[in-house]
Enzyme design. Structure first.
Site, mmCIF file in Angstrom:
data_model
loop_
_atom_site.group_PDB
_atom_site.id
_atom_site.type_symbol
_atom_site.label_atom_id
_atom_site.label_comp_id
_atom_site.label_asym_id
_atom_site.label_seq_id
_atom_site.Cartn_x
_atom_site.Cartn_y
_atom_site.Cartn_z
ATOM 1 N N ARG A 64 -53.450 60.223 138.660
ATOM 2 C CA ARG A 64 -53.788 61.314 137.718
ATOM 3 C C ARG A 64 -53.352 61.013 136.483
ATOM 4 O O ARG A 64 -52.076 60.996 136.201
ATOM 5 C CB ARG A 64 -53.734 62.679 138.247
ATOM 6 C CG ARG A 64 -54.558 63.190 139.254
ATOM 7 C CD ARG A 64 -56.100 63.108 139.128
ATOM 8 N NE ARG A 64 -56.831 63.972 139.796
ATOM 9 C CZ ARG A 64 -58.249 64.088 139.636
ATOM 10 N NH1 ARG A 64 -58.660 63.464 138.756
ATOM 11 N NH2 ARG A 64 -58.645 64.687 140.567
ATOM 12 N N ALA A 76 -63.199 66.583 145.540
ATOM 13 C CA ALA A 76 -63.867 67.512 144.558
ATOM 14 C C ALA A 76 -64.450 66.335 143.480
ATOM 15 O O ALA A 76 -64.290 65.244 143.431
ATOM 16 C CB ALA A 76 -62.620 68.133 143.690
ATOM 17 N N GLU A 92 -70.200 64.945 146.621
ATOM 18 C CA GLU A 92 -68.771 64.461 146.398
ATOM 19 C C GLU A 92 -68.302 64.397 147.748
ATOM 20 O O GLU A 92 -67.444 63.299 147.874
ATOM 21 C CB GLU A 92 -67.965 65.391 145.445
ATOM 22 C CG GLU A 92 -68.601 65.453 143.970
ATOM 23 C CD GLU A 92 -68.107 64.115 143.243
ATOM 24 O OE1 GLU A 92 -67.028 63.465 143.734
ATOM 25 O OE2 GLU A 92 -68.919 64.047 142.141
ATOM 26 N N GLU A 96 -66.459 60.589 148.384
ATOM 27 C CA GLU A 96 -65.261 60.457 148.347
ATOM 28 C C GLU A 96 -64.484 60.292 149.963
ATOM 29 O O GLU A 96 -63.336 59.667 150.040
ATOM 30 C CB GLU A 96 -64.156 61.857 148.016
ATOM 31 C CG GLU A 96 -64.590 61.697 146.248
ATOM 32 C CD GLU A 96 -63.537 62.534 145.662
ATOM 33 O OE1 GLU A 96 -62.749 63.133 146.234
ATOM 34 O OE2 GLU A 96 -63.572 62.486 144.419
ATOM 35 N N GLU A 138 -67.011 53.190 140.093
ATOM 36 C CA GLU A 138 -66.415 52.066 139.976
ATOM 37 C C GLU A 138 -64.753 51.869 139.638
ATOM 38 O O GLU A 138 -64.184 51.223 139.952
ATOM 39 C CB GLU A 138 -67.025 51.057 138.760
ATOM 40 C CG GLU A 138 -66.991 49.810 138.437
ATOM 41 C CD GLU A 138 -67.257 49.438 137.252
ATOM 42 O OE1 GLU A 138 -67.249 48.093 136.916
ATOM 43 O OE2 GLU A 138 -68.009 50.096 136.226
#
Lengths: 182, 182
Positions: A64, A76, A92, A96, A138
């Site tokens: 992050r 999320a 999602e 993920e 990507e």
């Protein structure tokens, strides 16, 4: 007395891919004062508490930028402007973690920081999972991991888990299941 | 594999009273791609779960511009840049509710929305309260109210309480007290 503020003028400061920033001039009705409010607009997001057949919750580690830190979070994603949050949550989770869920229950929404930002995050509880293929963006890199509710609540109380949607998702999902199983 | 991104360039977009907005250009180390990250900088805040002698928690209703809505929240305030969060919490509790607390226990911090914003909120549990005078900012108007933990957890599960710091504060304080009283 509580009153809504009156909008006098709204100035657009920035239009990004993720956020828009505005500077609103408002009248505080109670005293007639004119002041400004800084606003960040965000399309909102969806977060998913997904529980596998062993009773473990699926999480992802990811980098992050605002904290320059690798964080542990529930899966999320960001809504497209106007997108249905249930569809977004299903997509999602699959992108993920590779999982699809036969049961997908809505646990409500929360406002991340209502003082200056209009981002809402919707939470779903996903169970009866079926594993397929991951499909990350990507420039998105994540690592999957799994923990029990007890482990996660300990990590929340020890301050190892700091992400708001993860704390809220875990605590609401645990309370929901405790009430359902009573 | 997880890697931190490399900062290539940082552009300042906006410097407000509350937030700063930046557009960072970064290199994604895993594939060498260059991309941008929108960042909101915020000094962070403190939120307080204050329990009175009857076992009720003090909350405030206040107007929130980003949602044009009156919301129910635990008392909280913004840090000055670099301010000690304990001092800030003690001051904000007094200003918003009039209460001082003999016991002020740290319950950890959380990140409101780590995808684009560096705001952290610290949470305190305040008990053994002594009532004094409120002292709100000039353009701040609030109404005080009190609820039990059971009422608040019902309101969280019913989606009546939507503010992240309030959900996290209530759920962590209840868990903390449950563990302490075991």
């Amino acid at each position: 007395m509580l009153e809504k503020e009156k909008l006098v003028k709204s100035e657009s400061i920035f239009e990004g891919r993720v956020i828009r920033v505005k500077l609103d001039t408002v009248e505080v009705v109670q005293n007639g004062n004119i002041t400004t409010r800084e606003l960040v607009e965000h399309p909102g997001g969806v977060a998913i508490v997904a529980i596998n057949d062993e009773g473990k919750i699926c999480l992802v580690r990811q980098y992050r930028r605002p904290f320059d830190e690798i964080m542990l979070e529930i899966p999320a994603g960001k809504l497209e402007w106007g997108e249905d949050h249930r569809e977004c949550g299903i997509r999602e989770l699959r992108e993920e973690t590779g999982y699809s869920a036969k049961e997908f229950v809505y646990l409500g929404e929360f406002y991340v920081t209502p003082g200056f930002c209009n981002e809402k995050i919707h939470i779903y509880l996903a169970t009866e999972l079926v594993l397929g293929e991951k499909d990350l963006d990507e420039n998105e890199f994540t690592e999957s991991c799994e923990y029990t509710f007890d482990e996660l609540v300990d990590m929340i109380m020890n301050n190892e888990i700091k992400d708001a949607k993860t704390v809220i998702g875990i605590m609401k999902a645990r309370e929901y299941l405790n009430r359902k199983n009573k």
